[in-house]
Enzyme design. Sequence first.
Site, PDB file in Angstrom:
ATOM      1  N   ARG A  27       0.810  -1.218   0.000  1.00 21.26           N
ATOM      2  CA  ARG A  27       0.000   0.000   0.000  1.00 21.26           C
ATOM      3  C   ARG A  27       0.842   1.266   0.000  1.00 21.26           C
ATOM      4  O   ARG A  27       0.312   2.363  -0.118  1.00 21.26           O
ATOM      5  CB  ARG A  27      -0.854   0.038   1.249  1.00 21.26           C
ATOM      6  N   LYS A 487     -17.688   2.066 -20.651  1.00 17.77           N
ATOM      7  CA  LYS A 487     -17.936   0.768 -19.999  1.00 17.77           C
ATOM      8  C   LYS A 487     -18.753  -0.131 -20.916  1.00 17.77           C
ATOM      9  O   LYS A 487     -18.455  -1.303 -21.068  1.00 17.77           O
ATOM     10  CB  LYS A 487     -18.726   0.964 -18.711  1.00 17.77           C
ATOM     11  N   HIS A 506     -26.820  19.537 -32.511  1.00 11.21           N
ATOM     12  CA  HIS A 506     -25.792  19.941 -33.478  1.00 11.21           C
ATOM     13  C   HIS A 506     -25.277  18.747 -34.272  1.00 11.21           C
ATOM     14  O   HIS A 506     -24.208  18.831 -34.866  1.00 11.21           O
ATOM     15  CB  HIS A 506     -24.640  20.638 -32.749  1.00 11.21           C
ATOM     16  N   LYS A 605      -5.421  -5.194 -18.913  1.00 12.60           N
ATOM     17  CA  LYS A 605      -5.672  -4.425 -17.693  1.00 12.60           C
ATOM     18  C   LYS A 605      -4.743  -3.226 -17.554  1.00 12.60           C
ATOM     19  O   LYS A 605      -5.174  -2.105 -17.398  1.00 12.60           O
ATOM     20  CB  LYS A 605      -5.533  -5.352 -16.482  1.00 12.60           C
TER      21      LYS A 605
END
Length: 610
Positions: A27, A487, A506, A605
């Site tokens: 972390r 997504k 437009h 990924k």
Amino acid sequence: MCGIVGAVAERNITPILIEGLKRLEYRGYDSAGVAVFTNAGKLERLRRPGKVSELDQALAGEPLVGRLGIAHTRWATHGAPCERNAHPHFSGDVAVVHNGIIENHEALREQLKSLGYVFTSDTDTEVIAHLLNHKLKDHNDLTAALKATVKELHGAYGLAVICASQPDRVVAARSGSPLVIGLGLGENFLASDQLALRQVTDRFMYLEEGDIADIRRDSVAIWDVNGNSVEREAVQYRDGAEAADKGAFRHFMLKEIHEQPAVVQRTLEGRLGDKQVLVNAFGPQAAELFAKVRNVQIVACGTSYHAGMVARYWLEELAGIPCQVEVASEFRYRKVVVQPDSLFVTISQSGETADTLAALRNAKELGFLASLAICNVSISSLVRESDLTLLTQAGREIGVASTKAFTTQLVGLLLLTLSLGQVRGTLAPGVEATLVEELRRLPTRLGEALAMDSTVEKVAELFADKNHTLFLGRGAQYPVAMEGSLKLKEISYIHAEAYPAGELKHGPLALVDDDMPVVTVAPNNELLEKLKSNLQEVRARGGQLIVFADEKAGMVNGEGTHVINMPHIHDTLSPILYTIPLQLLSYYVAVLKGTDVDQPRNLAKSVTVE
Ligand code: HGA
């Protein structure tokens, strides 16, 4: 961020503490330290800058053997990352490790100095050690002294303390930074995350906000924020394989969508004061640097770029700072004119995104004031090569389509906006306190949005046989619409495009017919009426509308209009909330279409190639 481990046992606890630190190290760290009440009856410590392995090696030469101890990996907020500033901090008999930020450390430091305490570090944490030592003079008992100490602390903390004159216990306090007690047989443990203790136990007790705990070999006592003795439920941890296990979920993506309340909570932990964002969460030099910032340049790719687009609305509207956002693959090859005093901000889940990294390296030659990375991986190149970092705490994201990384990035960017505005004094009065409060409630609101799961699943049926879709949004919801359309493309392979709702007439309106679902996000803000008019334009051409609307927006179901009510939320936070149903929508459309949700075709990924 920082990690805490503590132990009280019959056996030597040093290897347990070190293993715990290693498990938390991913972390973020810059130094590590351990304090042990040794079998020789002395409180001793060893601290090293750098990785836990450096500490481990040092311990091989200077072993610490004892049955009581605390340990820490540090990610500096106050004071440079060096041995002197590494935790544990000592004051007389007392050793303290701390996650978080003490906002009133300067005032406390002056008080304690006038009482004769000598400071040996630049950290905010050291005031806690001296204050506790001081309180022990009036309160013999360590928990009583800790209770008296925390009453004087403002800010965020997870604390673990040991004391050489009371060597049968680890005491702990939690406010704004998580702590968990690991229960053993004739031994007990403490950590900032259960992950650190999975080697020694699978039974845990989670401290709640304001709790103080007294952890001994064969007992645990806890007091709540009001000082009442309380029991916290002991839970068996069943989900064995951590992030690499889908658990009860069919796909990692769905699991990661549902993790968002928890990871947003984690991203906020230790970063919110009573009424303010803790600016030092961005690093010890953040306040000084932020005061000089007059412009922000954000560079990112894909989903992270959309997070940056949302941040532009926040930075300009709330903090009054001009902001440009650009995709990294363009920025890196363009002749860029840099505005004076510009902060260069990169956003990346992995921190290894090749284009973003290259843009950062180029930017270093271009005269930016400083660089800041908002990133989910502490040991990544982007983090290592940036001046400042804000680590998101999304945990490992396995689904290729990013979900929890995006919402935690948004949280990080809002913290950045408020920090810049705070330091530069450009926030309107009351805004920061309100938004800090709203941020605290955000995990609950996200949970409410996730409860709409089955409603969204039903709506997904409208898309299963479609080939094209439009996503519309206005203001900060426009990038949310872009993220929603990305997504859907990524995992269902349906062609989707996002437009600012005002742009419809437009050009793209020409595409609208009854075969083109149009998805819209409609929070209850000053653009709502304008958005409603845009939606009429779609309905008039036979387009099917799917509207995620604030429950107070007054939008109703009708022929060709499917309204899904969203919980009401402060407008600034609405981009985070409205992302959730769009993630669920793409997920369920993909499931209906039978695509490979977690590993969609042609994608990877972490995009480490150009
Ligand atoms: N403020 C303390 C602890 C920092 C921290 O929790 N980082 O995640 C320090 O600077 O040492």
